[in-house]
Scaffold this motif. Structure first.
Motif, mmCIF file in Angstrom:
data_model
loop_
_atom_site.group_PDB
_atom_site.id
_atom_site.type_symbol
_atom_site.label_atom_id
_atom_site.label_comp_id
_atom_site.label_asym_id
_atom_site.label_seq_id
_atom_site.Cartn_x
_atom_site.Cartn_y
_atom_site.Cartn_z
ATOM 1 N N ARG A 140 9.997 3.298 0.123
ATOM 2 C CA ARG A 140 9.669 2.984 1.436
ATOM 3 C C ARG A 140 7.907 2.682 1.490
ATOM 4 N NH1 ARG A 140 7.849 6.415 5.764
ATOM 5 N NH2 ARG A 140 8.343 5.607 7.799
ATOM 6 N N ARG A 190 7.335 -0.657 0.631
ATOM 7 C CA ARG A 190 7.538 -1.681 1.530
ATOM 8 C C ARG A 190 6.766 -1.540 2.731
ATOM 9 N NH1 ARG A 190 12.441 -3.974 1.723
ATOM 10 N NH2 ARG A 190 12.429 -4.083 4.095
ATOM 11 N N ILE A 191 6.123 -0.544 2.958
ATOM 12 C CA ILE A 191 5.130 -0.414 4.161
ATOM 13 C C ILE A 191 4.137 -1.081 3.518
ATOM 14 C CG2 ILE A 191 3.594 1.053 5.608
ATOM 15 C CD1 ILE A 191 5.909 3.096 5.229
ATOM 16 N N MET A 218 6.503 -5.193 4.728
ATOM 17 C CA MET A 218 7.719 -5.333 5.034
ATOM 18 C C MET A 218 8.423 -4.558 6.045
ATOM 19 S SD MET A 218 9.234 -6.081 1.215
ATOM 20 C CE MET A 218 8.396 -7.271 0.360
ATOM 21 N N GLU A 219 7.720 -3.363 6.158
ATOM 22 C CA GLU A 219 8.068 -2.349 7.177
ATOM 23 C C GLU A 219 6.997 -1.428 7.760
ATOM 24 O OE1 GLU A 219 10.678 1.852 6.191
ATOM 25 O OE2 GLU A 219 11.227 0.018 5.213
ATOM 26 N N GLN A 220 7.257 -0.926 8.824
ATOM 27 C CA GLN A 220 6.112 -0.206 9.548
ATOM 28 C C GLN A 220 6.294 1.211 9.380
ATOM 29 O OE1 GLN A 220 3.493 -1.675 11.393
ATOM 30 N NE2 GLN A 220 4.524 -3.563 10.356
ATOM 31 N N GLY A 221 5.410 1.941 9.243
ATOM 32 C CA GLY A 221 5.463 3.628 9.027
ATOM 33 C C GLY A 221 4.351 3.988 8.432
#
Length: 661
Positions: free
Chosen positions: A61, A64-65, A69-72
């Motif tokens: 994860r 990916r952030i 590719m992803e928020q968080g």
């Protein structure tokens, strides 16, 4: 050749390439197969946070952030990236041994994710990309940026070697180039080094893989700069307002400990193993690497001193190191408590790495003996036989009630865990077992060295001849070892050199079934001849169980004895002997008998002997203290291999047992 001179370093014995070694061993093949079939898939699930009831990893994860590719928010420790890197390194070693299209596909997807997270200038670290993008290289003491980079480099080299694919290697080279521009002695560069060593040995591997000398020079810089005054760690601490990552916002009165970071003096002047045990081993391994490649006698002398102190005064009988949970560290000579020791699995892996590199500098049995001790005991004890549960800490003694109720023993676990928030050990075990062939064998120009007695097939060139060798081994349950020449093109002498374990009091040798007298030097049996296909060099080792006693300076083991058979150290478990184990004693004159294991220990050889249990007399009436002596009751005592403890119902465990006349 026993010890290469510095003038002859080009001929040092190199570990065999994993693609040229196939492990086929009754004892080790199940471990290697477990890593490939269970551990790697399980750890991939853990890295993706898909293991129920286990601590989350956040690793995938975070990438990916960082890749957009992803928020968080960033999750886990500041060095969380290393869990994925060590997994990728293990995958690389596994693929070198045998192709696996599905595993390679998953790894390629992970590598693409890593590449997507790399910054334009080559920098790569998800914590400083996501959480604190403006604070790169400002807290090397705590944040392990170079340590994390080192594990990326090791993964990249392993994966490129196995598959020929350069994507991850190119990522690693770009990052290494960025580091080379950032650190050094020139104006504008940081004249410093990491709080957690790892980059140094990784850069040596990158040099070997690419031939780019700048990487070897950078490794030397980090080693040579360490411990010089004024202290880099103290300067950095002052610059950030005397704060630490581990206590944000709190101004500290005491600066970072230099001895804890192995930075209290230049490495060539260090004589005693201090501080964080894993960091020390990774540094010593790099020092041995550089001593060899730089022809640096001073660095090699320091390695010898630090080796002697580590294994001669601060190592547990199972090949583990690091006697305190405070900082996962060494304490002082002969301080080896049994019920509170830390003995991190990673530290034993680091010790094996140090030993492997010392064997390249000088072929001496003491290095192979310690490597064997760590592998057969602590490293394998760090993973359950199901491949899904792991020990971070490897104690010599476990009392489950104390682990639960005593804050000073909370780190001591009675059962292996599914995963850890700081999960350095599980993937570390996977990468070592996947690369086992490189620890077992090495070769010089005309000599094959068998450092470990592990069944395997190896292909190599010796004295200009294409040779295939098969090692057959019944260790650790029986003492028969043989090297068979399966193929040998042409003619000409070459040498087989097999380590003679120090635990074997009586060792015999044969060649093609007839008694032989090889030359014994520094713990290795050397036999040179014009070997031909079908020739067999065999060795029979003494496997009688024996008692082991600690030096009198080890206070924790005064009046105690440990049991060993072959390379395996044994322990007592509550499942066989009842509780409390502290009440048991072994008779000094009792015979040590070999008995077969049953149930989950089927196939293992256990040790049975006679002893006694000391119990509170019934007349004491429950008094805590009394005048009456304890009641002595004869009892049969059973010991199991330490590597296999904790695979049955939870209970007490103890390695060192009282001995009575």
């Amino acid at each position: 050749m026993i010890a290469l001179t510095l003038q002859d370093r080009t001929a040092f014995p190199r570990p065999l390439a994993l693609k040229n070694v196939s492990i086929k061993d009754d004892y080790w093949s199940p471990y290697v197969g477990l890593v490939r079939g269970t551990v790697l898939p399980y750890q991939w699930e853990a890295l993706n946070d898909r293991v129920a009831d286990a601590e989350p990893s956040f690793a995938i994860r975070n990438f990916r952030i960082a890749a957009g590719m992803e928020q968080g928010a960033f999750g886990g420790f500041v060095f969380q990236d290393t869990d994925l890197y060590k997994w990728l390194e293990a995958v690389g070693y596994a693929l070198a041994a045998a192709p696996d299209a599905d595993l390679e596909r998953i790894a390629d997807e992970a590598i693409a994710l890593v590449a997507a997270a790399q910054q334009k200038d080559g920098y790569l670290n998800t914590y400083f990309t996501v959480a604190e993008p403006g604070k790169r290289w400002t807290n090397l003491t705590d944040c392990h940026e170079l340590y994390t980079a080192g594990h990326l480099i090791e993964a990249a080299v392993a994966y490129a070697d196995a598959t020929g694919k350069r994507t991850l290697l190119d990522v690693a080279c770009r990052f290494a180039d960025h580091i080379d521009e950032t650190f050094g002695e020139h104006p504008g560069q940081i004249r410093g080094y990491d709080g957690h060593q790892e980059i140094e040995l990784a850069l040596v591997k990158l040099f070997e893989a690419t031939g780019e000398k700048r990487y070897l020079d950078l490794a030397s810089f980090f080693i040579d700069e360490r411990g010089r005054q004024p202290s880099f760690f103290h300067q950095e601490w002052e610059a950030r307002g005397r704060t630490s990552l581990w206590a944000p916002g709190i101004v500290q009165k005491t600066p970072p400990s230099l001895s804890y970071h192995q930075a209290d003096k230049p490495v060539r002047e260090q004589e005693v193993a201090t501080g964080h045990a894993v960091r020390a081993m990774y540094m010593y391994a790099a020092m041995a690497d550089l001593a060899l490649r730089r022809e640096d006698e001073g660095l090699l002398a320091a390695c010898r001193r630090l080796w002697a102190n580590t294994v001669g005064k601060q190592m547990y009988v199972v090949g583990s190191i690091g006697s305190t949970h405070h900082g996962e560290a060494f304490t002082f000579d002969y301080d080896l408590p049994n019920d509170t020791n830390y003995s991190e699995t990673c530290a034993s892996i680091g010790l094996a790495m140090f030993a492997q590199r010392m064997l390249q500098n000088e072929v001496k049995g003491e290095y192979g003996d310690v490597m064997e001790r760590a592998l057969y005991n602590t490293v394998t004890a760090g993973m359950a036989t199901d491949g899904k549960h792991f020990f971070y800490v490897n104690p010599m003694e476990v009392w489950p009630a104390a682990s639960a109720g005593n804050p000073g023993k909370h780190h001591v676990k009675a059962v292996r865990q599914k995963w850890y928030g700081c999960a350095c050990c599980p993937p570390n075990v996977a990468r070592l077992l996947s690369s086992l062939g490189s620890y077992a064998f090495a070769a010089g120009e005309d000599t094959l060295y068998a450092h470990l007695h592990i069944g395997a097939e190896a292909k190599l060139t010796l004295a200009g001849r294409q040779v295939a060798v098969c090692m057959n081994s019944r260790l650790p349950w029986a003492g028969e070892v043989g090297l068979t020449i399966a193929e040998a093109a042409g003619n000409g002498d070459f040498t087989l050199a097999v380590r003679v374990p120090s635990w074997s009091e009586r060792t015999s040798f044969t060649v093609n079934g007839e008694a032989a007298a090889p030359e014994i030097k520094d713990g290795y049996a050397y036999l040179r001849r014009d070997w031909q296909a079908g020739d067999v060099f065999a060795m029979t080792l003494d496997m009688h169980p024996r008692r082991i006693y600690a030096a009198a300076e080890v206070r924790a083991n005064a009046g105690r004895v440990a049991l060993q058979r072959g390379p395996l150290v044994y322990c007592l478990e509550e499942a066989d002997n009842g509780a409390p184990l502290a009440g048991l004693a072994i008779r000094a004159d009792a015979e040590l008998r070999e008995v077969p294991g049953e149930g989950r220990l089927a196939g293992a050889v256990l040790i049975e002997t006679e002893g006694a249990r000391l119990e509170t007399p019934s007349s004491a009436g429950g008094a805590l203290y009394r005048a009456e002596p304890p009641v002595r009751t004869p009892q049969r005592i059973v010991a199991v291999p330490y590597a296999l403890w904790g695979n049955r119902e939870p209970g007490e465990m103890q390695v060192w047992v009282r001995e009575e006349p």
